[in-house]
Write a protein that holds these residues in place. Structure first.
Motif, PDB file in Angstrom:
ATOM      1  N   ASN A 195       0.977  -0.996   0.373  1.00  0.00           N
ATOM      2  CA  ASN A 195       0.129   0.133  -0.092  1.00  0.00           C
ATOM      3  C   ASN A 195       0.884   1.554   0.200  1.00  0.00           C
ATOM      4  O   ASN A 195      -0.214   1.962   0.877  1.00  0.00           O
ATOM      5  CB  ASN A 195      -0.939   0.118   1.549  1.00  0.00           C
ATOM      6  CG  ASN A 195      -2.082  -0.766   0.527  1.00  0.00           C
ATOM      7  OD1 ASN A 195      -2.706  -1.169   0.097  1.00  0.00           O
ATOM      8  ND2 ASN A 195      -2.192  -1.806   2.210  1.00  0.00           N
ATOM      9  N   LYS A 196       1.972   1.013  -0.774  1.00  0.00           N
ATOM     10  CA  LYS A 196       3.144   1.831  -0.214  1.00  0.00           C
ATOM     11  C   LYS A 196       2.716   3.511  -1.637  1.00  0.00           C
ATOM     12  O   LYS A 196       2.811   4.749  -1.271  1.00  0.00           O
ATOM     13  CB  LYS A 196       4.468   1.781  -0.812  1.00  0.00           C
ATOM     14  CG  LYS A 196       4.638   1.551  -2.316  1.00  0.00           C
ATOM     15  CD  LYS A 196       6.147   1.322  -2.383  1.00  0.00           C
ATOM     16  CE  LYS A 196       6.144   0.405  -4.366  1.00  0.00           C
ATOM     17  NZ  LYS A 196       7.359   0.231  -3.938  1.00  0.00           N
ATOM     18  N   HIS A 197       1.685   3.310  -2.407  1.00  0.00           N
ATOM     19  CA  HIS A 197       1.294   4.543  -3.353  1.00  0.00           C
ATOM     20  C   HIS A 197       0.076   5.628  -2.081  1.00  0.00           C
ATOM     21  O   HIS A 197      -0.236   6.456  -3.074  1.00  0.00           O
ATOM     22  CB  HIS A 197       0.634   3.237  -4.356  1.00  0.00           C
ATOM     23  CG  HIS A 197      -0.631   3.021  -4.113  1.00  0.00           C
ATOM     24  ND1 HIS A 197      -0.195   1.281  -3.956  1.00  0.00           N
ATOM     25  CD2 HIS A 197      -1.894   3.037  -4.221  1.00  0.00           C
ATOM     26  CE1 HIS A 197      -1.908   0.451  -3.950  1.00  0.00           C
ATOM     27  NE2 HIS A 197      -2.632   2.018  -3.797  1.00  0.00           N
ATOM     28  N   TYR A 198      -0.442   4.702  -0.981  1.00  0.00           N
ATOM     29  CA  TYR A 198      -0.999   6.080  -0.280  1.00  0.00           C
ATOM     30  C   TYR A 198      -0.332   6.033   0.383  1.00  0.00           C
ATOM     31  O   TYR A 198      -0.883   7.278   1.187  1.00  0.00           O
ATOM     32  CB  TYR A 198      -2.309   4.813   0.968  1.00  0.00           C
ATOM     33  CG  TYR A 198      -3.341   4.015  -0.805  1.00  0.00           C
ATOM     34  CD1 TYR A 198      -4.231   4.653  -1.597  1.00  0.00           C
ATOM     35  CD2 TYR A 198      -3.346   2.865  -0.306  1.00  0.00           C
ATOM     36  CE1 TYR A 198      -4.904   4.017  -1.827  1.00  0.00           C
ATOM     37  CE2 TYR A 198      -4.263   2.049  -0.903  1.00  0.00           C
ATOM     38  CZ  TYR A 198      -4.887   2.326  -2.178  1.00  0.00           C
ATOM     39  OH  TYR A 198      -6.361   2.217  -2.998  1.00  0.00           O
ATOM     40  N   ILE A 199       0.923   6.054   0.872  1.00  0.00           N
ATOM     41  CA  ILE A 199       1.588   6.973   1.691  1.00  0.00           C
ATOM     42  C   ILE A 199       1.881   8.412   1.182  1.00  0.00           C
ATOM     43  O   ILE A 199       2.748   8.011   0.104  1.00  0.00           O
ATOM     44  CB  ILE A 199       2.890   5.853   2.323  1.00  0.00           C
ATOM     45  CG1 ILE A 199       2.141   4.705   3.154  1.00  0.00           C
ATOM     46  CG2 ILE A 199       3.957   6.613   3.092  1.00  0.00           C
ATOM     47  CD1 ILE A 199       3.329   3.826   3.148  1.00  0.00           C
ATOM     48  N   GLN A 200       2.071   9.015   2.415  1.00  0.00           N
ATOM     49  CA  GLN A 200       3.046  10.932   1.991  1.00  0.00           C
ATOM     50  C   GLN A 200       3.916  11.169   1.647  1.00  0.00           C
ATOM     51  O   GLN A 200       4.199  10.586   3.275  1.00  0.00           O
ATOM     52  CB  GLN A 200       1.152  11.441   2.410  1.00  0.00           C
ATOM     53  CG  GLN A 200       1.785  12.849   2.066  1.00  0.00           C
ATOM     54  CD  GLN A 200       1.441  13.486   0.619  1.00  0.00           C
ATOM     55  OE1 GLN A 200       0.141  12.778   0.813  1.00  0.00           O
ATOM     56  NE2 GLN A 200       1.935  14.239   0.103  1.00  0.00           N
ATOM     57  N   GLN A 201       4.517  10.920   1.220  1.00  0.00           N
ATOM     58  CA  GLN A 201       6.571  11.093   1.418  1.00  0.00           C
ATOM     59  C   GLN A 201       6.701  12.112   2.063  1.00  0.00           C
ATOM     60  O   GLN A 201       8.125  12.271   2.949  1.00  0.00           O
ATOM     61  CB  GLN A 201       6.627  11.722  -0.083  1.00  0.00           C
ATOM     62  CG  GLN A 201       6.544  10.297  -1.302  1.00  0.00           C
ATOM     63  CD  GLN A 201       6.398   9.026  -0.791  1.00  0.00           C
ATOM     64  OE1 GLN A 201       7.885   8.790  -0.233  1.00  0.00           O
ATOM     65  NE2 GLN A 201       6.340   8.310  -0.926  1.00  0.00           N
ATOM     66  N   GLU A 202       5.942  13.248   2.292  1.00  0.00           N
ATOM     67  CA  GLU A 202       6.624  14.285   3.769  1.00  0.00           C
ATOM     68  C   GLU A 202       5.529  14.299   4.467  1.00  0.00           C
ATOM     69  O   GLU A 202       4.279  14.844   4.186  1.00  0.00           O
ATOM     70  CB  GLU A 202       6.770  15.717   2.862  1.00  0.00           C
ATOM     71  CG  GLU A 202       7.206  15.689   1.952  1.00  0.00           C
ATOM     72  CD  GLU A 202       7.858  16.940   1.393  1.00  0.00           C
ATOM     73  OE1 GLU A 202       7.709  17.905   1.670  1.00  0.00           O
ATOM     74  OE2 GLU A 202       8.110  17.193  -0.179  1.00  0.00           O
TER      75      GLU A 202
ATOM     76  N   GLU B 143      -3.638  19.804   5.584  1.00  0.00           N
ATOM     77  CA  GLU B 143      -4.643  19.423   4.102  1.00  0.00           C
ATOM     78  C   GLU B 143      -5.392  18.276   3.665  1.00  0.00           C
ATOM     79  O   GLU B 143      -6.538  18.589   3.247  1.00  0.00           O
ATOM     80  CB  GLU B 143      -3.056  19.778   3.230  1.00  0.00           C
ATOM     81  CG  GLU B 143      -4.144  19.866   1.592  1.00  0.00           C
ATOM     82  CD  GLU B 143      -2.417  20.066   0.575  1.00  0.00           C
ATOM     83  OE1 GLU B 143      -2.603  19.888  -0.284  1.00  0.00           O
ATOM     84  OE2 GLU B 143      -1.317  20.524   1.096  1.00  0.00           O
ATOM     85  N   LEU B 144      -4.608  17.165   4.134  1.00  0.00           N
ATOM     86  CA  LEU B 144      -5.190  16.045   3.804  1.00  0.00           C
ATOM     87  C   LEU B 144      -6.279  15.260   4.332  1.00  0.00           C
ATOM     88  O   LEU B 144      -8.059  15.396   3.900  1.00  0.00           O
ATOM     89  CB  LEU B 144      -4.544  14.491   4.018  1.00  0.00           C
ATOM     90  CG  LEU B 144      -3.404  14.850   2.836  1.00  0.00           C
ATOM     91  CD1 LEU B 144      -2.392  13.354   3.240  1.00  0.00           C
ATOM     92  CD2 LEU B 144      -3.965  14.358   1.564  1.00  0.00           C
ATOM     93  N   SER B 145      -6.573  16.228   5.907  1.00  0.00           N
ATOM     94  CA  SER B 145      -7.996  16.054   6.302  1.00  0.00           C
ATOM     95  C   SER B 145      -9.122  17.381   5.790  1.00  0.00           C
ATOM     96  O   SER B 145     -10.206  16.695   5.397  1.00  0.00           O
ATOM     97  CB  SER B 145      -7.461  16.411   8.156  1.00  0.00           C
ATOM     98  OG  SER B 145      -8.721  16.395   8.555  1.00  0.00           O
ATOM     99  N   LYS B 146      -8.460  18.657   5.560  1.00  0.00           N
ATOM    100  CA  LYS B 146      -9.154  19.475   4.836  1.00  0.00           C
ATOM    101  C   LYS B 146     -10.237  18.808   3.317  1.00  0.00           C
ATOM    102  O   LYS B 146     -11.087  18.843   3.160  1.00  0.00           O
ATOM    103  CB  LYS B 146      -9.011  20.670   4.896  1.00  0.00           C
ATOM    104  CG  LYS B 146      -8.501  21.693   5.925  1.00  0.00           C
ATOM    105  CD  LYS B 146      -8.202  22.644   5.508  1.00  0.00           C
ATOM    106  CE  LYS B 146      -7.900  23.732   7.053  1.00  0.00           C
ATOM    107  NZ  LYS B 146      -7.656  24.937   6.741  1.00  0.00           N
ATOM    108  N   GLN B 147      -9.130  17.913   2.297  1.00  0.00           N
ATOM    109  CA  GLN B 147      -9.626  17.447   1.203  1.00  0.00           C
ATOM    110  C   GLN B 147     -11.170  16.666   1.863  1.00  0.00           C
ATOM    111  O   GLN B 147     -11.360  16.112   0.872  1.00  0.00           O
ATOM    112  CB  GLN B 147      -8.059  16.434   0.919  1.00  0.00           C
ATOM    113  CG  GLN B 147      -7.227  17.990  -0.155  1.00  0.00           C
ATOM    114  CD  GLN B 147      -5.837  17.227  -0.648  1.00  0.00           C
ATOM    115  OE1 GLN B 147      -6.488  16.030  -0.272  1.00  0.00           O
ATOM    116  NE2 GLN B 147      -5.547  18.004  -1.657  1.00  0.00           N
ATOM    117  N   LEU B 148     -10.383  16.041   2.471  1.00  0.00           N
ATOM    118  CA  LEU B 148     -11.760  14.708   2.941  1.00  0.00           C
ATOM    119  C   LEU B 148     -12.841  15.221   3.514  1.00  0.00           C
ATOM    120  O   LEU B 148     -13.810  14.774   3.003  1.00  0.00           O
ATOM    121  CB  LEU B 148     -11.076  13.795   3.843  1.00  0.00           C
ATOM    122  CG  LEU B 148     -11.876  12.439   4.739  1.00  0.00           C
ATOM    123  CD1 LEU B 148     -11.888  11.544   3.253  1.00  0.00           C
ATOM    124  CD2 LEU B 148     -10.770  11.870   5.807  1.00  0.00           C
TER     125      LEU B 148
END
Length: 122
Positions: A34-41, A49-54
């Motif tokens: 599942n590494k394609h779901y992991i954020q690199q930074e 930001e991801l929380s707001k997007q969700l």
């Protein structure tokens, strides 16, 4: 009762041993798959930001969900108005569904108040 406790302890020991031996390899495998779901930074700002997007993505999906709700309600109204044409299978499924919902509600109330289903405290 003591034999049940011993059996539970032995099963817990086996499970603990299994997790200790294979836990890290399972963890690594799951991360690799599942590494394609992991954020690199993984910074706090990126998480916010991801929380707001969700949140806003879910908010944007409300109109579609609202329409789907009304379609389901209209379908249910049609079934109620044509109840004389209901098949026994459909009626049985509906009764089982409402019975299951009611049972989950009752069990949730019992457990939520700290009770047990059998009446015995563990």
């Amino acid at each position: 009762m003591a034999s049940m406790v011993r059996q539970l302890q032995s099963k817990a020991a086996v499970a603990t041993k299994l997790v200790a031996e294979q836990g890290s390899s399972l963890y690594k495998r799951v991360l690799e798959e599942n590494k394609h779901y992991i954020q690199q930074e993984p910074t706090v700002q990126k998480c916010q930001e991801l929380s707001k997007q969700l949140f806003y993505t879910r908010l944007a999906s409300l109109p579609g969900r609202y329409e789907a709700l009304w379609k389901e309600i209209d379908f249910l109204k049609q079934k109620v108005f044509a109840r004389n044409d209901l098949k026994l299978e459909e009626l049985g499924i509906a009764v089982l569904f409402f019975g299951e919902c009611y049972a989950w509600f009752c069990v949730g109330e019992i457990v939520g108040r700290g009770g047990t289903l059998t009446g015995y405290k563990v």
